[in-house]
Scaffold this active site. Structure first.
Site, PDB file in Angstrom:
ATOM      1  N   LYS A 158       1.547   4.450  -2.813  1.00  0.00           N
ATOM      2  CA  LYS A 158       1.457   5.876  -2.505  1.00  0.00           C
ATOM      3  C   LYS A 158       2.725   6.625  -2.914  1.00  0.00           C
ATOM      4  O   LYS A 158       2.644   7.707  -3.505  1.00  0.00           O
ATOM      5  CB  LYS A 158       1.194   6.063  -1.014  1.00  0.00           C
ATOM      6  CG  LYS A 158      -0.208   5.609  -0.609  1.00  0.00           C
ATOM      7  CD  LYS A 158      -0.399   5.688   0.886  1.00  0.00           C
ATOM      8  CE  LYS A 158      -1.796   5.223   1.271  1.00  0.00           C
ATOM      9  NZ  LYS A 158      -1.932   5.005   2.701  1.00  0.00           N
ATOM     10  N   ASP A 177       0.834  -1.204   0.000  1.00  0.00           N
ATOM     11  CA  ASP A 177       0.000   0.000   0.000  1.00  0.00           C
ATOM     12  C   ASP A 177       0.873   1.260   0.000  1.00  0.00           C
ATOM     13  O   ASP A 177       0.595   2.232  -0.704  1.00  0.00           O
ATOM     14  CB  ASP A 177      -0.908  -0.056   1.237  1.00  0.00           C
ATOM     15  CG  ASP A 177      -1.934   1.042   1.234  1.00  0.00           C
ATOM     16  OD1 ASP A 177      -2.677   1.137   0.240  1.00  0.00           O
ATOM     17  OD2 ASP A 177      -1.982   1.811   2.207  1.00  0.00           O
TER      18      ASP A 177
END
Ligand code: ADP
Ligand code: ASP
Ligand code: MG
Length: 813
Positions: free
Chosen positions: A681, A677
């Site tokens: 980003k 994750d």
């Protein structure tokens, strides 16, 4: 004399006719009142259909006749006391019988001529005017009925006869000279040729009848009573925010009506304008409303007076090098059109004289093509010009105002608004008097175009945002809650009207043209249709609303796959779903390019740090010419929560479990713990900084023991965390011995990105990071000594929803 004309809706029912009589009874009369009336609404259409069916020898014309008969007889029954009815009914019946024999005759021969059609159509006005005259008499008003065919003289062009003004003026004035009634009721629309045959003045022509009488008698006013409170800034059926125009010049009214404002029939204005007779448009059903006064120039508030549109336009283009510098081409073109009786609505010619384009009605397109190609047969054969190019399915929108010439940037404003809404302009015409700017666009864009143009010229106060929401879970639900609370504020303070036009989740979808009520959106959505993404998209596109925004609150790859379609239709996309921006670089780039090309926004602030202004800050730096050198960040609220709670004596497994139970991790905690994750980003931040990077280019220094991720399910993963407890305790111990804390850090530096666990000392800005907060340090050319820091809550439905909210507002600002 005063002339009052009442339209179809104004005489369309018993109640409406009573309303008309009321207006007449209360009217401040100066001399004779001429009352011109239309057929009852819808009657002319039905009569035409009757004639056509009879001409095709189809028996259904009989049932249509029956409908017309019933409606008129019922109206008589509604208007008059029983004692009077039988004689009136039999007189109406007599007229209807004539109509019937006419239709029967047409049925026998199986052919409907233009001549017979005019005869058939005349019954609509004959019946309505006669009933109204009788009603006025019954009310004790001195009224007379006069057949307009004895007053209005025309040629024999049936369906669209041309008025012989000399004869007409003479007939009208001599009739009124000897007429003593207070009110004279006349059927509109109908007239007679020199051979005493019934003719008509063109659809909507009752207005014209009234204008002809007013001009002949030099009336003090011509009042057009209809079903709206005046000539409006746009067609109210297409632009609900349209407002009545209190005052307007003859020229402006003429332009607007020529360009589609149906409220007044275009030829109406000329005869009264020549005599400077004011025209007043009034509402039969709201007689106290001011309406619109059409007369010589008056004061103007807006540079633009009104906008209108004409549907069913075709563009004809004559093109070729053989035209350049040779006089007479356009004359021949227009002569050919004249011969074919084609009315030209718009003309543009490029200054290179290489082509000339005219806009005509689609019905005229084929005869125009034949006429022009035969006129230029020799040049086409010699290849000096191309055969006529014909394009259809177009429409014209026009902006009208005497005052435009005194303002700069009018066309800029017009075309800017069209461009921003992805409305393609095919041709443009602007008269040198600058009273009218016209644009030819696709017929599918008319409603949207009229609304955006109306918005920029008349609604400086408010702008509408039309939102289509996919995903109504935690984040979506919060977003709707916030929107509901904020709606009134946005309207009052920012002039923004945010409407949720559609809602969808994985099961259901619901559309509402006027906006879904947010206080019970759950029930509304439940009552919707089964969700089908393809249909959802089709519907959004076909609605073609201005300032449309698609909002993706899902984590779905399929939904992320449709952004490009939306952007290509000029529909903005706002998303918290990271899949699109962290997919292949080419896809990310394509979406950004499409947004630019089609003037839509593609906004994803919430992809990084939820509602924190991370991406916007970065964009502002870059746009103002700064260069990003390094980005260091803690971007995972979940991992921050985990490492903040993993202190001496705690079990790593229990801490992860607690984070999951409190909803701080993904349902599968491996997505967070693996670092995937965070990789997404930092990838997005790197790309927004200008780097061309893929997921595979990012180095992941995983802190998990080898193999611990390769287990079949979540419980097995937790088992791994227990088995490797020592591994995690050692990481913690090593940091504690140095007086440091563990943070999962993402880093971008000079085109390279990495993620991994790092221990940081008390001096480091990451050291004090609490709870599920995020922090981003931007070191740039300008922020070189000290980084620019963005810090705060970086996860949670509330802050994510507010980030999406801000992006939605940003799409129009
Ligand atoms: P009538 O039967 O009274 O002659 P029409 O139907 O011919 O009435 O014209 C009135 C209608 O014109 C209105 O109901 C409205 O829908 C339509 N219209 C189109 N453009 C405009 C405009 N700019 N202003 C007012 N009405 C308009
Ligand atoms: N009844 C005619 C029509 O419908 C004329 C009019 O209403 O103005 O076209
Ligand atoms: Mg009309």
């Amino acid at each position: 004399m005063q002339v009052l004309k009442f339209g179809g809706t104004s005489v369309g029912s018993t109640q409406a006719i009573e309303q008309v009589c009321q207006i007449v009874a209360n009217y401040k009369r100066k001399g004779t009142l001429a009352l011109v009336v239309s057929a009852m609404s819808g009657t002319t259409d039905k009569l035409i259909q009757c004639g056509q069916l009879a001409g095709l020898q189809q028996e259904q014309y009989k049932s249509l006749l029956q409908e017309i008969e019933d409606r008129h007889l019922d109206t008589i029954r509604g208007l008059f006391p029983i004692t009077m009815q039988s004689s009136l009914l039999s007189q109406v019946k007599k007229q209807l019988n004539q109509l019937e024999s006419l239709c029967d005759g047409i049925f026998q021969v199986g052919e409907l001529s233009a001549r017979s059609l005019d005869k058939i159509m005349s019954f609509g006005e004959l019946l309505s005017s006669w009933m109204i005259a009788e009603k006025l008499k019954q009310l004790g008003i001195s009224a007379a009925w006069k057949d307009s065919r004895e007053l209005i003289a025309t040629d024999a062009q049936f369906g669209h006869a041309l008025v012989d003004f000399d004869t007409t003026d003479h007939q009208v004035t001599s009739y009124f000279q000897h007429q003593n009634a207070a009110v004279v009721v006349l059927p509109g629309f109908i007239a007679a040729s020199a051979g005493k045959e019934t003719t008509t003045l063109g659809r909507g022509g009752s207005d014209y009848t009234a204008a002809i009488v007013a001009a002949a008698m030099d009336a003090s006013v011509l009042e057009i009573w209809t079903d709206v409170s005046g000539m409006m800034t746009a067609d109210p059926r297409l632009v609900p925010q349209a407002i009545p125009i209190p005052r307007i010049s003859y020229e402006e009214a003429m332009e607007l009506s020529h360009f589609g404002a149906k409220v007044i029939y275009p030829p109406t204005i000329q005869p009264v304008m020549n005599r400077r007779i004011p025209i007043w448009i009034k509402n039969t059903f709201a007689a106290d409303d001011y309406g619109t006064l059409i007369q010589d120039n008056g004061e103007k508030t807006f540079p633009v007076t009104g906008i209108s549109g004409i549907q069913k336009i075709a563009l004809l283009t004559l093109e070729g090098s053989g035209m350049v510098g040779i006089p007479g081409f356009s004359k021949r073109l227009f002569d050919a059109l004249l011969r074919e009786k084609v009315n030209v609505i718009l003309i543009t010619q490029s200054s290179s004289e290489h082509s000339i384009t005219v806009g005509v009605h689609e019905d005229d397109m084929l005869k125009a093509k034949v006429g022009i190609d035969s006129e230029f047969v020799q040049e086409i054969h010699d290849k000096r010009i191309e055969p006529l190019i014909v394009e259809k399915d177009l429409a014209i929108v026009a902006v009208v105002g005497d005052n435009m010439k005194n303002h700069h940037g009018m066309s800029g404003k017009l075309f800017g608004a069209l461009g921003r809404n992805a409305i393609n302009v095919r041709a443009i015409a602007q008269g040198s008097t600058e009273k009218n700017i016209s644009a030819v666009i696709s017929k599918n864009d008319v409603r949207k175009a009229l609304n955006v143009i109306h918005e920029v010229f008349f609604e400086t106060e408010t702008r509408q945002i039309n939102v289509f929401v996919a995903g109504t879970g935690n984040v979506g639900g919060k977003l709707l809650e916030q929107l509901q609370l904020q709606q009134a504020y946005l309207l009052k303070e920012l002039g923004l009207q945010v409407r949720i036009i559609a809602l969808a989740n994985s099961r259901k979808m619901r559309f509402s043209e006027s906006g879904i009520q947010l206080d019970n959106w759950k029930e509304e959505l439940e009552a919707g249709h089964e969700m089908d993404l393809e249909q959802f998209m089709q519907r959004v596109q076909s609605m073609n609303l201005r300032n449309s925004v698609f909002v993706d609150n899902t984590a779905s790859e399929t939904v992320a796959g449709v952004y490009s379609t939306f952007l290509q239709h000029g529909i903005s996309v706002v998303t918290c779903n990271k899949i699109a921006c962290s997919s292949e670089y080419n896809n990310y780039k394509k979406l950004k390019d499409l947004a630019r090309k089609f003037n839509a926004s593609f906004l994803f602030e919430t992809n990084v740090g939820a509602g924190l202004p991370v991406i916007n800050t970065l964009n502002d730096l870059i746009r103002s010419g700064d260069k990003v050198q390094t980005i260091e960040a803690v971007l995972s609220g979940s991992l921050n929560f985990v490492f903040n709670h993993f202190v001496n004596g705690a079990s790593f497994r229990e801490v992860v479990k607690a984070a999951q139970d409190e909803g701080y991790t993904e349902p599968d905690p491996r997505i967070d713990l693996s670092g995937k994750d965070v990789m997404r980003k930092i990838l997005i931040l790197a790309r927004e900084s200008g780097a061309v990077l893929e997921m595979d280019d990012i180095t992941n220094h995983s802190f998990l023991p080898a193999g611990s991720l390769d287990v079949k399910d979540v419980p097995a993963f937790y088992e791994q965390l227990s088995v490797h407890a020592d591994h995690f305790n050692n990481l913690l111990k090593a940091a504690a011995e140095k007086g440091e804390r563990l943070k999962f850090v993402a880093r971008y530096h000079n085109g390279e990105a990495s993620v991994g666990l790092q221990s940081v000392g008390p001096q480091h800005p990451f050291y004090q990071l609490e709870g599920k907060d995020n922090i981003v340090l931007f070191t740039t050319s300008r922020y070189s000594a000290q980084p620019l820091i963005v810090k705060g809550a970086g996860a949670g439905a509330d802050v994510t929803a507010s980030g999406i909210f801000a992006d939605i507002i940003r799409t129009v600002r």
